[in-house]
Every structure is written in C-alpha cells, then in structure tokens.
Design a protein around this motif. Structure first.
Motif, short mmCIF file in Angstrom:
data_model
loop_
_atom_site.label_atom_id
_atom_site.label_comp_id
_atom_site.label_asym_id
_atom_site.label_seq_id
_atom_site.Cartn_x
_atom_site.Cartn_y
_atom_site.Cartn_z
N ASN A 278 11.10 36.69 3.05
CA ASN A 278 10.89 35.19 3.19
C ASN A 278 9.49 34.93 3.13
OD1 ASN A 278 10.73 36.57 6.01
ND2 ASN A 278 9.16 35.12 6.16
N LEU A 279 9.27 33.51 2.40
CA LEU A 279 7.93 33.00 2.36
C LEU A 279 8.08 31.38 2.96
CD1 LEU A 279 5.19 32.95 1.13
CD2 LEU A 279 6.15 32.47 -1.13
N GLY A 280 6.81 31.11 3.50
CA GLY A 280 6.74 29.81 3.93
C GLY A 280 5.41 29.23 3.93
N VAL A 281 5.22 28.11 3.51
CA VAL A 281 3.91 27.65 3.50
C VAL A 281 3.95 26.12 4.17
CG1 VAL A 281 1.99 26.81 2.15
CG2 VAL A 281 3.17 28.70 1.28
N ASN A 282 3.30 25.65 4.93
CA ASN A 282 3.28 24.38 5.70
C ASN A 282 1.73 24.08 5.89
OD1 ASN A 282 5.04 22.44 7.21
ND2 ASN A 282 3.20 22.97 8.60
N GLY A 283 1.66 22.85 5.28
CA GLY A 283 0.32 22.01 5.41
C GLY A 283 0.38 20.80 5.98
N SER A 284 -0.48 20.30 6.66
CA SER A 284 -0.70 19.01 7.10
C SER A 284 -2.18 18.46 7.21
CB SER A 284 -0.19 19.03 8.73
OG SER A 284 -0.95 19.64 9.67
N TYR A 285 -2.04 17.23 7.00
CA TYR A 285 -3.34 16.52 7.25
C TYR A 285 -3.19 15.27 8.12
CZ TYR A 285 -7.35 13.39 5.74
OH TYR A 285 -8.56 12.85 5.46
N ARG A 286 -4.05 14.70 8.93
CA ARG A 286 -4.08 13.63 9.69
C ARG A 286 -5.46 13.12 9.95
NH1 ARG A 286 -0.13 11.12 12.32
NH2 ARG A 286 -1.05 9.45 14.01
N LYS A 287 -5.52 11.86 9.64
CA LYS A 287 -6.82 11.25 9.82
C LYS A 287 -6.64 9.77 10.54
CE LYS A 287 -11.29 10.62 8.89
NZ LYS A 287 -12.29 11.45 9.56
N GLY A 288 -7.29 9.69 11.73
CA GLY A 288 -6.93 8.47 12.45
C GLY A 288 -5.70 8.15 12.73
N LYS A 289 -5.21 7.12 12.05
CA LYS A 289 -3.81 6.46 12.55
C LYS A 289 -2.53 7.02 11.53
CE LYS A 289 -5.21 2.23 14.84
NZ LYS A 289 -5.28 0.83 14.99
N MET A 290 -2.81 7.65 10.80
CA MET A 290 -1.80 8.30 9.65
C MET A 290 -1.90 9.77 9.31
SD MET A 290 -1.48 6.77 5.84
CE MET A 290 -1.55 4.97 6.41
N GLY A 291 -0.95 10.21 9.18
CA GLY A 291 -0.68 11.68 9.13
C GLY A 291 0.26 12.04 7.98
N PHE A 292 0.34 13.14 7.54
CA PHE A 292 1.13 13.75 6.43
C PHE A 292 1.54 15.51 6.89
CE2 PHE A 292 -1.50 10.46 4.55
CZ PHE A 292 -0.42 9.61 3.67
N ASN A 293 2.59 15.46 6.37
CA ASN A 293 2.93 17.00 6.55
C ASN A 293 3.74 17.41 5.33
OD1 ASN A 293 5.21 19.14 7.50
ND2 ASN A 293 3.55 19.31 8.66
N LEU A 294 3.44 18.45 4.58
CA LEU A 294 4.02 18.83 3.56
C LEU A 294 4.37 20.20 3.46
CD1 LEU A 294 5.33 18.45 0.59
CD2 LEU A 294 2.86 19.00 -0.09
N GLY A 295 5.75 20.79 3.44
CA GLY A 295 6.18 22.19 3.70
C GLY A 295 7.11 22.67 3.00
N GLY A 296 7.22 23.94 2.89
CA GLY A 296 8.22 24.74 1.88
C GLY A 296 8.45 25.94 2.70
N HIS A 297 9.78 26.21 2.57
CA HIS A 297 10.25 27.63 3.15
C HIS A 297 11.32 28.17 2.36
CE1 HIS A 297 7.86 26.12 6.84
NE2 HIS A 297 7.68 27.24 7.04
N GLY A 298 11.40 29.43 2.06
CA GLY A 298 12.35 30.02 1.26
C GLY A 298 12.84 31.62 1.77
N ARG A 299 13.83 31.80 1.46
CA ARG A 299 14.50 33.17 1.87
C ARG A 299 15.41 33.76 0.81
NH1 ARG A 299 18.40 35.31 5.97
NH2 ARG A 299 17.44 37.01 6.60
N LEU A 300 15.13 35.07 0.63
CA LEU A 300 16.27 35.83 -0.27
C LEU A 300 16.79 36.85 0.68
CD1 LEU A 300 14.07 36.69 -3.50
CD2 LEU A 300 15.57 35.02 -3.01
N PHE A 301 18.07 36.88 0.75
CA PHE A 301 18.79 37.93 1.41
C PHE A 301 19.74 38.60 0.58
CE2 PHE A 301 21.24 33.82 1.12
CZ PHE A 301 22.36 34.27 0.74
N TYR A 302 19.99 39.98 1.15
CA TYR A 302 20.95 40.92 0.31
C TYR A 302 21.55 41.96 1.62
CZ TYR A 302 15.85 41.63 0.33
OH TYR A 302 14.59 42.14 0.29
N ASN A 303 22.91 41.98 1.57
CA ASN A 303 23.62 42.39 2.71
C ASN A 303 24.97 43.13 2.23
OD1 ASN A 303 23.87 43.33 5.55
ND2 ASN A 303 25.16 41.73 5.49
N PRO A 304 25.15 44.33 2.19
CA PRO A 304 26.51 44.91 1.88
C PRO A 304 27.41 44.79 3.12
CG PRO A 304 25.20 46.64 2.31
CD PRO A 304 24.26 45.43 2.41
N ALA A 305 28.77 45.12 2.71
CA ALA A 305 29.88 45.05 3.63
C ALA A 305 30.94 45.80 3.16
CB ALA A 305 30.27 43.38 4.24
#
Length: 863
Positions: A278-305
C-alpha cells in the motif's frame, strides 16, 4: 430521470417553507439554554431560582471566541450536572433560573483542555458574571506543534457506537473489511460481505454520504478503501426519521481522516507484505477561513486460494453429481483520490465542496477440473481456465451549505452527483482431457452504469429548553443500466462470434424517490428522552429489458414511523427502548439480469422484477460503567415480510448446473442479543470484546423434482465474537492483538461456513513523534482459513469447501511533514446521506437494535 418532475414541486414547496422558517427572528425562548446534544452530559432536574451566570469563552492564544463550547453546571460535591448550555458565535453563554447554593462550572471543547471553576456561590437574585474564561489548546510544543488528546479505541455514545480505527495498528496495510471486523455488532465474511447483528441489509456511508460504489456491491466497495484512510466507523442500529427509510439492518458510516488544522502538512504511509502493498499520500492546507485537502491512497493485493465443489442435482429421470477442484489466484489493485474544499463564508455560514475519484482493477485466475457423474457413472470430465475481471471507475461530487442561527438552530442544503461505471467480464477456455488443446473459448462482456442525483434540505430548531424539532425533504433520481453479451470461439482460432445460444441483453432501470420527514425530541426533567418521528417516501420505477420489454413495477409509497425512548438511571446506567419500520429496495447486484457462468456449474443471475421488502424492528438496551468496565447489553426482534431471498435451483438446460438468483419469496424472523465490554486494566492496558447471538427463522418457496412449488424453511443460531487488547509501552512502543470468530450463518437453503481470524501488531513511534514503523502478522500460526458451506433443497444438495491461504506478514512506515497550529473547528455543511438499497451477498438474517449507550468512553489525554 424523466419522472423527477412528478415530485420536484413537492420538494421545492417544502424547501421554500424550511428556508422561510429559517430566516425568522429567534423567539424570546432562544435565550434559554438549548437541549443538550448527544455528546453533552445528561442533566438532573435543576432546582429553580432567580440567579444567573454569564461569561465569555476565549482561545488563550488567539484571543478569539470559542463557539459551541459546552458549559455544564454541577452542585459542588455532585458528579452529575444540573444545567448546561453552549456558547454562541461570540463565545458568550448564559445560565438562568438557578437556585442559590454552591456550584462548580466546567467548560470543554474539542481540541482544548477542560477548565473547571470551583467554589461558585450563588445567593438570592445573584447575577454572577464570571468574565472571560481562557481555554488552553490541548497541545504540547516540541520541535513542532502536535495534538496529544486521545480517545478510547471504542466509544459508546447516545445514538451510536464509534470505533476509532486510527488507534488500531493491526489494520495497517489492510482495507476497510479488516477494520469493520473489529467493530462491535458487525460481522464480515472472507468475501467482504458485511452484516450488522446478523442482518446483511445494511447501508454503508462514507463521511455521511452515499456513493454508487456501495450500491453495486458493498463487499467489493469496502475493499477499495485502505484501512489507513479510516478515522472512525460509526454504527447506527436504530436510525431516526431523519435518515432514509432503507438499510433495514442499520447504518454504517465510515469516516475518513480529515484535517482541521491551520497551515500546510503532508503525510506519507507505505507498507508491503506477502499478501499486499500500500501507498498513501495526504496533504492539506488551511489559511484563515478556507481549507483544502488533497489525498490519494492505493493498494495492490495478491492472494491464492484452493476450493472444492461437490454438488448433486436431482431430476425426474436422473441424479447428476458434479465434482470440481479449483485453484485460484486473486490479484489487482485499487486507488482512491479525493479533493475537498471548505470556506467559512461568515461566522454562521459554511460552504463546502468535495470530489472523490476511485478506480479498481481486480482479476481472478482459476484452473477448474470438472467431473460429471450420472447415476454414479462418470459421464464427462473437463478442464477449464477462467480469467474474471472486475473493474470499476467511480466519482462523487458534493456541494453543501450550512447556515447556523444559534446553537442547534440551523438550516442546510446539500446536493450530490454520484456515478459508478463497472465492468464484470470473464474469459473461459475449455481444454481437452490432456489439458493441452483448447476446444472452445467463451467470453462474457457485462458493462454496468449506476448513477444518482440527490438534492436535500434539512432544518432544525430548539423549542424552549428541552425540545428539538427537525424537518426536511429529499429527492433522489437513480439510473441503472446493464448491457451484456456472450461470444464463442471454436478451437484456438481466437476469433469470437456472437453466441446465439445466449443472446445479448440490456436492463434500463430508473428509480425516483421523494421524501419528507418530521422528528420531535423531548427531554424531561426526570431524565426521560423521547424521540418520535415519521418519514414519508414515494417511489416510482420505470424498468425494461431487451428480452422481456417493459417490466410492470408499480409506484409505491411508505410511511415509516420511529420511536425511541431512553431513561438515565440513578446508578449512571442508561436504559433504552425503540421501534422503527424500514424498507429495503433491491440493489444493482440483485437486479442485474446478466447470466454469469464464469463457473459453468454454479451460475448467478439477477432479477429486475424484485420489489422492496418491509421490516419492523423492536429493541431494548442497557449500558453504563461498573468501576473501570464499560458494559452494553441489548436485545432485539426483527420481522421481515416479502423478503428478498437468495434462491438456488437446478438448471433446466445445463446438466448438473445450479442457478442462483433472488426472489421476493420469504419471511424472516430473528431474535437476538449483543454483549459488549471495555475493561481498562491499567491506564496503558485495556481489553475489549463482544458477543452477538442471533436466532434466525426463514421461510420461502422453491420447487420439487416435478417442478411444483414447495415451501421450505430453515432456522438456527448465528454466533459472532471478537476480542482485542491494546498495550502502551515506554519509549514509543505499542502492541495490539485482535481475534475474531464468525460462526456458521443460517441461510434459507442451508448454512454458510464460519471462520476465525487473529492478528498481532507492533509499532514504534519516532522520537520526534513525526512518524512510526510497525510490523503486523495475521493468522501466522496457521496456513490459512478453511470454510465449508452446505446447501440443500428437494432438487439438489451442495458442499463447497474453500481454503484461503491468508497467512500474512507486513511492514508499515508512516511519516508526516509540515508545521500546523490548531484552530477551533467550525461546524461544516452537512452532506447527502442516501441510506438505501439492499446490497448483494449472503442472506443472513438477524435483528437490529439500539446500539447506543451513554457517552462514557475511557477517554484519556497523554503525550
């Protein structure tokens, strides 16, 4: 969406009424203390007098007023408050009508240290102005500023159970299904199907918002959400009239991590293991009355059965047995990306918008050895290679506005556009007995679209000191489309032509819902709370298929009542009783008419002619603290008619094959109890666990060997349990252990297998508290999980034996950069909540009950 015009005038009229009432000048009673919120302490009956207490609450650093801070008044030597209120937008508060005596006053707000004013003496006609009260932020300044207030892993609030997932290090690198298994009252099977107190009829929200990814398949959707994104999971078992009438088993709200801080920050999470990365990056910026949030998360999986399949079908002329051995390997990846923006337009107004994009690419490769026996003689054997693809691309756009007039008097308007494009394809190659030459190849193409447009408005206002009225309206326009076709290739030519034996088809399905609700809450002086409500919903449906043309699905209307009563006992415990009626509309997976024969002996197909089911729920609960142990005990009863049941029948054309579909053929009854406890052994060591016991009865229709309808029923006990422990060690070390048991579950035609899981997590925080490294292990003492499912009817019996090789190990790394300062959080605009549509998956039945309890979690503050 063409029928949206039939109910838009009703919605607009309601919206105009709500808006007009929201602009009225507050009545004189507006100066009285509002009714305590769900998180406020319960009040004793306050002695009446002529005294008054006023003051102002300010931030100790910024010198700005703290809005919505909680004020509680206690007799000097009593642990129970007798009066309370919240501060207004200027930080001011006022308590009136107080008798003379000695008191203490506490002031609290999230992100600040509680403050207590002792030795507060009032005499006759005393007007006590205690001036400005400075609240200190609950932070400690090291190299950077960081938040140090923490909460318990599990909190019981008045109307919901809250699981603080961000405190659980054992789920690092997993997905939402790993988190939900740890939540009280929830059960998740190995495929990700979620049930609440034994019922799979639940509605899952993300940040109080619906998403079309959930409408298609909850099991698939929750696997798209990385565990590292989840902050809390809220379980609401008895929704009030404010919630949509659907989700008869209850509502699960997954709250993802957000940032309410000032400044710029970024957080990086990464991990790897033998079953996934898995890999995730999340960033945010807030100044005064306004805020922003930008993020992304991903995952690779592999499983036998590994799995085996033993099935007998019975016809008037023969008995056919199918034996199947399967080796499979699941692999794929998913990603979720979000952008959020909010703006405090004014002190009492907030505007917010968000966009979420998701993508999934999931594949399953299977090698199948299939043998058919007729009357105990080998009839044929074959070898197949099947490659299934389950891909999706989803998006959600929200725009929300909130206007606050005074504490608890507010008006909001919310809108949402949600879309999910799905592809469910498979390729199947049939080989000769020596597994060297391809005899023919089959391909199924199935493209699906699920789209929703929602508009809603809500208004609430306190009446006097202990009453609250909520009113609102909502319009939802849904469109579902499924196009499917089959192709066939002879030999190994690779040239595909239309398979004439299975013609192409399409489903066009439109559903429009108009709703309005009214809810009234009363808190009496003798500690009773009554919450009464009613919701009216009108549903129109327009559906047609290429094969059968127009489907006759008449419009219908439902009035859904809800009653909840609670009583605070002198011992500190809370007792609750409730009744609600819910409806459950079919979901896309149950409607889709595509004939999915990826496994030619175990075929699935939806039914676009399904109608909704109706459920009545009754419940009682008792919760409270015994010294250091929090306990919650509840009992419930559920009655469902016209139930959407999963039915399996032998195929009329394919020898030895069984076809599974959905029909409105059943009744379901359930009785059950839930036990949950949280024991704080020491300030740094806690144990919590729970047990769910449900007795379920199901009845429906199937057919006998002569094709005649016969009534079948099944009943039994479903058990689920969980146990976990958390230990905080010196020098930034921490250990958490978790175990989960899901017993076999009753189905109409048999029982679905149960299983157990366990995990251990160890984490080391860096000295500067900016990151951590951890190690996790799951089922490390066993090779995997083995499950046996048995189904039977007058015409077939089936035994499925599956072994998931899910012994797992992983390493996780987390680091954050940036400098932040805390800013008192404002109330944000509320968002759309579409609490409806029945998901696919198993048909486990159970009961929904009140999962609340008083807000007495073992909250601590620590560095």
């Amino acid at each position: 969406m063409k029928k949206l015009s039939t109910f838009l005038p009703l919605f607009i009229a309601l919206l105009w009424t709500v808006t007009a009432s929201g602009q009225q000048t507050p009545s004189p009673s507006g100066n009285r203390p509002p009714m305590p919120t769900n998180d406020a302490p319960a009040l004793n009956s306050a002695p009446q007098g002529n005294n008054k207490i006023t003051g102002i609450v300010m931030d100790s650093l910024s010198k700005q007023p703290v809005e919505f801070a909680t004020i509680a008044l206690y007799p000097k030597n009593s642990p129970t408050p007798i009066d309370g209120t919240t501060t207004d937008e200027k930080g001011k508060f006022s308590l009136t009508g107080i008798a003379g005596g000695d008191y203490r006053l506490t002031i609290s707000f999230i992100g600040y240290r509680d403050k207590t004013i002792n030795d507060l003496r009032l005499t006759k006609n005393d007007d006590k102005n205690i001036g400005t009260i400075s609240l200190a932020q609950s932070i400690s300044t090291l190299n950077e500023v960081e938040i140090v207030g923490t909460t318990a892993l599990i909190e019981e609030k008045v109307d919901r159970t809250v699981y603080n997932a961000e405190k659980d290090i054992t789920t690092k690198g997993g997905d939402a299904s790993d988190v939900l298994r740890r939540v009280p009252m929830l059960s998740v099977d190995l495929d990700g199907n979620v049930s609440l107190r034994g019922s799979s009829n639940v509605r899952v929200l993300i940040n109080n918002k619906p998403s079309t990814i959930m409408a298609a398949s909850v099991a698939d959707a929750i696997k798209q959400i990385p565990a590292d994104m989840i902050k809390t999971v809220e379980v609401i078992t008895s929704p009030s009239a404010r919630y949509d009438a659907e989700g008869s088993g209850g509502i699960i709200n997954i709250v993802t991590k957000k940032n309410t801080l000032q400044g710029l920050t970024m957080n990086v999470d990464l991990g790897t293991g033998n079953r996934g990365s898995n890999l995730g990056v999340n960033g945010s910026y807030r100044k005064g009355k306004m805020g922003f949030n930008l993020g992304g998360h991903g995952r690779l999986f592999y499983n036998p059965a590994l799995s085996s399949f033993d099935q007998n079908t019975i016809t008037p002329t023969a008995s056919i047995r199918t034996l199947q051995e399967v080796e499979s390997f699941d692999r794929g990846g998913f990603g979720s990306y979000n952008l959020a923006w909010d703006w405090d337009v004014a002190k009492n107004q907030n505007l917010s918008a968000s966009a979420r994009f998701g993508a999934r690419n999931r594949g399953s490769e299977q090698d199948m050895n299939i043998s058919l026996f007729q009357d105990q003689l080998l009839k044929s054997s074959s070898f197949r290679q099947v490659d299934s693809r389950d891909n999706s691309a989803s998006m959600d756009f929200n725009l929300d506005y909130l206007r606050t007039y005074k504490p608890q008097r507010e008006w909001s308007i919310s809108s949402q556009y949600s879309r999910n494009d799905l592809t469910n394809n498979f390729d199947s190659d049939l080989f000769t007995a020596d597994e060297l030459t391809i005899l023919n190849s089959q391909r199924n193409i199935n493209n699906n679209l699920n789209q929703e447009v929602t508009l809603q408005s809500d208004y609430q206002t306190p009446i006097g000191q202990r009453q609250l009225v909520e009113v609102g309206g909502k319009a939802i326009a849904r469109m579902v489309n499924s196009d499917y076709s089959y192709f066939l290739s002879e030999g190994n030519s690779g040239v595909y032509n239309v398979d004439l034996s299975r013609p192409a088809g399409a489903l066009d399905y439109q559903q429009n819902v108009a709703a309005g609700y009214l809810s009234y809450t009363l808190q009496t002086k003798n500690k009773y709370t009554f919450k009464l409500g009613g919701r009216y919903e009108y549903t129109s449906i327009d559906a047609q298929t290429d094969e059968n043309g127009q489907i006759d699905l008449p419009a219908y209307s439902n009035f859904v009542p809800s009653i909840n009563v609670s009583k605070n006992l002198k011992s500190g415990f809370i007792v609750k009783a409730g009744y609600n009626q819910r409806i459950q509309r079919p979901g896309l997976q149950q409607l889709n008419p595509n004939f999915n024969a990826a496994n030619p002996q175990n075929i699935t197909v939806g039914n676009p002619g399904l109608s909704p089911e109706l459920t009545n729920s009754f419940e009682m609960s008792l919760s409270g603290n015994i010294k250091k142990t929090y306990m919650n005990f509840s009992v419930f009863r559920r009655i469902t008619d016209n139930a959407i049941s999963q039915i399996s029948l032998p195929s009329d054309t394919l020898a030895g094959a069984v076809i599974t579909t959905y029909q409105n053929v059943g009744i379901q009854r359930a009785w059950g109890t839930n036990l949950f406890g949280n024991f704080q052994i020491t300030p740094k060591w806690s144990i919590n666990g729970g047990l769910d016991i449900v007795y379920a009865f199901m009845e429906g229709l199937t057919r006998d060997v002569n094709g005649l309808s016969v009534t079948v029923n099944n009943s039994g006990v479903n058990l689920n349990g969980r146990l976990s422990t958390q230990i905080t060690l010196p020098k930034g070390w921490g250990i958490q252990g978790f175990s989960f048991m899901r017993g076999s579950q009753v189905q109409l035609q048999g029982r679905q297998a149960g299983f157990g899981m366990y995990s251990l997590g160890i984490r080391k925080d860096f000295k500067n508290k900016k990151g951590s490294i951890g190690f996790g292990a799951e089922n490390f003492l066993t090779k995997g999980i083995r499950m046996k499912t048995e189904l039977s009817s007058p015409t077939f019996n089936q035994l499925i034996d599956i072994q998931r090789l899910n012994r797992g190990f992983r390493v996780n790394f987390n680091y954050r950069i940036g400098k932040m300062s805390f800013d008192a959080p404002k109330k944000k605009a509320k968002s759309v909540e579409n609490d409806d549509l029945k998901s696919g998956g198993d048909d486990n039945n159970g009961g929904g009950g009140q999962g609340g309890g008083n807000n007495r979690g073992n909250n601590t503050r620590q560095k």
